[in-house]
Scaffold this motif. Structure first.
Motif, PDB file in Angstrom:
ATOM      1  N   TYR A   1       8.136  78.081 -37.383  1.00  0.00           N
ATOM      2  CA  TYR A   1       9.301  78.777 -37.796  1.00  0.00           C
ATOM      3  C   TYR A   1       8.977  79.893 -38.962  1.00  0.00           C
ATOM      4  O   TYR A   1       8.218  79.426 -39.792  1.00  0.00           O
ATOM      5  N   LEU A   2       9.505  80.906 -38.716  1.00  0.00           N
ATOM      6  CA  LEU A   2       9.250  82.108 -39.696  1.00  0.00           C
ATOM      7  C   LEU A   2      10.565  82.427 -40.421  1.00  0.00           C
ATOM      8  O   LEU A   2      11.658  82.624 -39.834  1.00  0.00           O
ATOM      9  N   VAL A   3      10.251  82.655 -41.692  1.00  0.00           N
ATOM     10  CA  VAL A   3      11.402  82.930 -42.800  1.00  0.00           C
ATOM     11  C   VAL A   3      11.004  84.319 -43.400  1.00  0.00           C
ATOM     12  O   VAL A   3      10.124  84.731 -43.847  1.00  0.00           O
ATOM     13  N   THR A   4      12.207  85.238 -43.429  1.00  0.00           N
ATOM     14  CA  THR A   4      12.023  86.602 -43.987  1.00  0.00           C
ATOM     15  C   THR A   4      12.873  86.343 -45.403  1.00  0.00           C
ATOM     16  O   THR A   4      13.990  85.590 -45.385  1.00  0.00           O
ATOM     17  N   MET A   5      12.378  86.774 -46.561  1.00  0.00           N
ATOM     18  CA  MET A   5      13.113  86.474 -47.523  1.00  0.00           C
ATOM     19  C   MET A   5      12.552  87.405 -48.567  1.00  0.00           C
ATOM     20  O   MET A   5      11.604  87.737 -48.993  1.00  0.00           O
ATOM     21  N   ASN A   6      13.655  88.112 -49.193  1.00  0.00           N
ATOM     22  CA  ASN A   6      13.469  89.063 -50.344  1.00  0.00           C
ATOM     23  C   ASN A   6      13.186  88.390 -51.639  1.00  0.00           C
ATOM     24  O   ASN A   6      13.153  87.243 -52.029  1.00  0.00           O
ATOM     25  N   SER A   7      12.320  89.155 -52.268  1.00  0.00           N
ATOM     26  CA  SER A   7      11.703  88.661 -53.804  1.00  0.00           C
ATOM     27  C   SER A   7      12.680  88.393 -54.861  1.00  0.00           C
ATOM     28  O   SER A   7      12.371  87.568 -55.752  1.00  0.00           O
ATOM     29  N   ASP A   8      13.980  88.734 -54.519  1.00  0.00           N
ATOM     30  CA  ASP A   8      14.828  88.667 -55.426  1.00  0.00           C
ATOM     31  C   ASP A   8      16.052  87.626 -55.004  1.00  0.00           C
ATOM     32  O   ASP A   8      17.023  87.191 -55.287  1.00  0.00           O
ATOM     33  N   LEU A   9      15.407  86.618 -53.997  1.00  0.00           N
ATOM     34  CA  LEU A   9      16.015  85.441 -53.710  1.00  0.00           C
ATOM     35  C   LEU A   9      15.553  84.063 -53.971  1.00  0.00           C
ATOM     36  O   LEU A   9      14.185  84.025 -53.893  1.00  0.00           O
ATOM     37  N   PHE A  10      16.120  83.237 -54.424  1.00  0.00           N
ATOM     38  CA  PHE A  10      15.673  81.933 -55.089  1.00  0.00           C
ATOM     39  C   PHE A  10      15.998  80.884 -54.067  1.00  0.00           C
ATOM     40  O   PHE A  10      17.339  80.234 -54.019  1.00  0.00           O
ATOM     41  N   ILE A  11      15.092  80.185 -53.137  1.00  0.00           N
ATOM     42  CA  ILE A  11      15.492  79.365 -52.053  1.00  0.00           C
ATOM     43  C   ILE A  11      15.635  77.940 -52.688  1.00  0.00           C
ATOM     44  O   ILE A  11      14.967  77.511 -53.547  1.00  0.00           O
ATOM     45  N   THR A  12      16.118  77.077 -51.915  1.00  0.00           N
ATOM     46  CA  THR A  12      16.148  75.683 -52.104  1.00  0.00           C
ATOM     47  C   THR A  12      15.537  74.846 -51.177  1.00  0.00           C
ATOM     48  O   THR A  12      15.435  75.423 -49.698  1.00  0.00           O
ATOM     49  N   ARG A  13      14.785  73.571 -51.184  1.00  0.00           N
ATOM     50  CA  ARG A  13      14.157  72.996 -50.265  1.00  0.00           C
ATOM     51  C   ARG A  13      15.315  72.653 -49.242  1.00  0.00           C
ATOM     52  O   ARG A  13      15.100  72.606 -47.814  1.00  0.00           O
ATOM     53  N   LEU A  14      16.376  72.261 -49.619  1.00  0.00           N
ATOM     54  CA  LEU A  14      17.693  71.643 -48.615  1.00  0.00           C
ATOM     55  C   LEU A  14      18.070  72.841 -48.015  1.00  0.00           C
ATOM     56  O   LEU A  14      18.361  72.587 -46.540  1.00  0.00           O
ATOM     57  N   ALA A  15      17.879  73.927 -48.241  1.00  0.00           N
ATOM     58  CA  ALA A  15      18.475  75.096 -47.270  1.00  0.00           C
ATOM     59  C   ALA A  15      17.366  75.525 -46.395  1.00  0.00           C
ATOM     60  O   ALA A  15      17.970  75.474 -45.186  1.00  0.00           O
ATOM     61  N   LEU A  16      16.052  75.255 -46.603  1.00  0.00           N
ATOM     62  CA  LEU A  16      14.817  75.391 -45.816  1.00  0.00           C
ATOM     63  C   LEU A  16      15.115  74.308 -44.543  1.00  0.00           C
ATOM     64  O   LEU A  16      15.119  74.491 -43.474  1.00  0.00           O
ATOM     65  N   LEU A  17      15.420  72.952 -45.107  1.00  0.00           N
ATOM     66  CA  LEU A  17      15.485  71.915 -44.179  1.00  0.00           C
ATOM     67  C   LEU A  17      16.662  72.027 -43.264  1.00  0.00           C
ATOM     68  O   LEU A  17      16.613  71.548 -42.036  1.00  0.00           O
ATOM     69  N   SER A  18      17.724  72.491 -43.847  1.00  0.00           N
ATOM     70  CA  SER A  18      19.176  72.561 -43.074  1.00  0.00           C
ATOM     71  C   SER A  18      18.675  73.661 -41.911  1.00  0.00           C
ATOM     72  O   SER A  18      19.304  73.350 -40.857  1.00  0.00           O
ATOM     73  N   MET A  19      18.317  74.647 -42.470  1.00  0.00           N
ATOM     74  CA  MET A  19      18.330  75.956 -41.361  1.00  0.00           C
ATOM     75  C   MET A  19      17.168  75.451 -40.351  1.00  0.00           C
ATOM     76  O   MET A  19      17.373  75.686 -38.935  1.00  0.00           O
ATOM     77  N   ARG A  20      15.842  74.841 -40.699  1.00  0.00           N
ATOM     78  CA  ARG A  20      15.109  74.342 -39.547  1.00  0.00           C
ATOM     79  C   ARG A  20      15.619  73.262 -38.701  1.00  0.00           C
ATOM     80  O   ARG A  20      15.683  73.470 -37.511  1.00  0.00           O
ATOM     81  N   ALA A  21      16.401  72.369 -39.189  1.00  0.00           N
ATOM     82  CA  ALA A  21      17.418  71.407 -38.425  1.00  0.00           C
ATOM     83  C   ALA A  21      17.960  72.017 -37.472  1.00  0.00           C
ATOM     84  O   ALA A  21      18.346  71.840 -36.131  1.00  0.00           O
ATOM     85  N   GLN A  22      18.730  73.096 -37.479  1.00  0.00           N
ATOM     86  CA  GLN A  22      19.667  73.861 -36.679  1.00  0.00           C
ATOM     87  C   GLN A  22      18.795  74.535 -35.769  1.00  0.00           C
ATOM     88  O   GLN A  22      19.005  74.497 -34.372  1.00  0.00           O
ATOM     89  N   LEU A  23      17.557  75.096 -35.819  1.00  0.00           N
ATOM     90  CA  LEU A  23      16.726  75.471 -34.921  1.00  0.00           C
ATOM     91  C   LEU A  23      16.067  74.316 -34.005  1.00  0.00           C
ATOM     92  O   LEU A  23      15.871  74.723 -32.811  1.00  0.00           O
ATOM     93  N   GLU A  24      15.733  73.436 -34.782  1.00  0.00           N
ATOM     94  CA  GLU A  24      15.320  72.234 -33.877  1.00  0.00           C
ATOM     95  C   GLU A  24      16.238  71.697 -32.779  1.00  0.00           C
ATOM     96  O   GLU A  24      15.868  71.097 -31.772  1.00  0.00           O
ATOM     97  N   ALA A  25      17.449  71.541 -33.186  1.00  0.00           N
ATOM     98  CA  ALA A  25      18.527  71.148 -32.289  1.00  0.00           C
ATOM     99  C   ALA A  25      18.845  71.860 -31.316  1.00  0.00           C
ATOM    100  O   ALA A  25      19.455  71.346 -30.164  1.00  0.00           O
TER     101      ALA A  25
END
Length: 339
Positions: A129-153
Motif C-alpha cells: 500500500y502506497l501513500v502520497t502525503m504532503n510535508s504540511d500534513l500530520f497523519i495519525t495512526r488511526l487514519a492509516l489503519l482506517s484507510m488500509r482497512a478499506q483497501l483490504e476489504a
C-alpha cells in the motif's frame, strides 16, 4: 515567465518551524486520542506493508513536525522523502531524523513538480500500500489503519483519503465549498469521486493497472486526472471519517506562476477527459478570465500570469502543455510489479 521561482536567501536563523495550535495538537501527538471507540487490537496492528512518499521542495518549516509525527504514529512504515533540490535545509532535517526510522530513504531528484516527485518515490517503494502525503500534513495512526482497512476489504477501491482539518481545527473544504463531503459531518465511510493528493492511500496493484500520475502536470490537477483514469478501469474511492491536520499552502511556494500552472493544468485536464464542447467552453472562459485579470489585477506579477493564461487559452490545446515550470517529459509512467 521564468521556469524557476525566484527566492530570497534563507538562512537557518531566519527559519521559524511550524508549531500546531493546542486545539489540534492532540490529533498528531497520540493516536489514543482517536482510538477510544476502536477495538484495542486495532492499535497494535502493524503498518509495515505501507510506504509513505513525501514530495518536498523547500518545506523546512514543516518537515521536522511532519517527520516527528510519523515517528510517533507510524515508525514501522517505509518513509521516502522525494526532494526536488531543496536549498533551505529540508534535506538536512530529513537526514537528521532518518536514523530513527526502521526504513527511510531520501531521494534527491530534479524539480519537475509534485507528480514527478511522487512517482519517483512510488517507483522505489517496496510495500503493498502506497501513500502520497504532503510535508504540511500530520497523519495519525488511526487514519492509516482506517484507510488500509478499506483497501483490504474491497479490491475495487483505488484510493482512500481522510477528512482534512485546518490548523485551527476547522474542516478544510477541499475541492471547493460545494463539494458535497464538505457539507456533511462525515461520521461514516463515504463513497466519493475524488481523493486528495495531499493525503491518499492507494493499493500498489491499482497503480500498476492505471499507471502513475501524469507528469504533464507540475502542480495541481494531478489527482483529478488519476481519479478519472482509475474510474475508467472500474475503480471507486472512499473518504474515511478519521481527521488529520493539513496546513494548506505551507508546503507550496507563493508565486504567480502557480496561479498560471493551475489554470494551464485545468485546461489540459478538461481537454484530456471531457467532450469537445466542454473543452471549448472552458477555453473561452479561461481566455475571458485572462483578458479581464490582466487589466484589473493590482499585482504586477499576477497581471503577467493572467496575460499568459489569455495567450495559452487563445492558442488552444496545442499550448496546454506550455507550463511555466520544467516538466519531466515522462508522461504517465508505468509502475513495475515487485519481484
Amino acid at each position: 515567465l521564468p521556469p524557476t521561482i525566484p527566492e530570497a536567501p534563507i538562512t537557518r536563523a531566519s527559519i521559524t518551524p511550524i508549531r500546531l495550535p493546542r486545539a489540534v495538537q492532540g490529533l498528531v501527538t497520540s493516536s489514543r486520542v482517536h482510538l477510544k471507540p476502536v477495538h484495542s487490537d486495532v492499535v497494535v496492528k502493524s503498518l509495515e506493508n505501507i510506504s509513505i512518499v513525501i514530495p518536498s521542495y523547500n518545506g523546512v518549516r514543516v518537515m521536522r513536525e511532519c517527520l516527528e509525527t510519523l515517528l510517533r504514529e507510524a515508525p514501522e512504515c517505509e518513509i521516502i522523502v522525494a526532494d526536488g533540490g531543496s536549498t533551505d535545509g529540508s534535506k538536512e532535517v530529513a537526514l537528521e531524523l532518518a536514523p530513527h526510522f526502521k526504513r527511510f530513504r531520501l531521494l534527491e531528484i530534479p524539480n519537475h513538480g509534485w507528480a514527478h516527485a511522487t512517482n519517483r518515490g512510488f517507483e522505489i517503494a517496496t510495500s503493498e500500500y502506497l501513500v502520497t502525503m504532503n510535508s504540511d500534513l500530520f497523519i495519525t495512526r488511526l487514519a492509516l489503519l482506517s484507510m488500509r482497512a478499506q483497501l483490504e476489504a474491497n479490491d475495487k477501491i483505488a484510493g482512500v483519503s481522510p477528512v482534512l482539518l485546518n490548523g485551527d481545527g476547522s474542516r478544510q473544504p477541499f475541492f471547493g465549498y460545494l463539494y458535497w463531503p464538505n457539507l456533511t459531518p462525515m461520521k461514516e465511510v463515504a463513497r466519493v469521486n475524488l481523493i486528495y493528493g495531499c493525503c491518499a492511500m492507494m493499493p500498489r496493484i491499482a497503480l500498476e493497472r492505471v499507471g502513475l500520475f501524469d507528469e504533464r502536470f507540475f502542480f495541481y490537477n494531478e489527482e483529478f486526472d488519476w481519479c478519472w483514469r482509475a474510474s475508467s478501469h472500474g475503480y471507486g474511492f472512499r473518504l474515511v471519517p478519521e481527521r488529520v491536520v493539513h496546513l494548506e499552502g505551507s508546503s507550496t511556494p507563493q508565486h504567480s506562476n502557480f496561479q498560471l500552472e493551475a489554470q494551464r493544468g485545468g485546461l489540459y485536464l478538461i481537454d484530456k477527459h471531457f467532450p469537445r464542447f466542454w473543452s471549448e467552453a472552458t477555453r473561452r472562459m479561461a481566455q475571458l478570465l485572462g483578458f479581464t485579470g490582466k487589466r484589473i489585477d493590482p499585482d504586477i506579477e499576477r497581471r503577467s500570469a493572467w496575460q499568459r493564461i489569455e495567450v495559452i487559452a487563445k492558442r488552444g490545446p496545442s499550448a496546454y502543455l506550455d507550463s511555466p515550470f520544467s516538466l519531466s517529459g515522462r508522461l504517465e509512467p508505468h509502475l513495475q510489479p515487485l519481484d
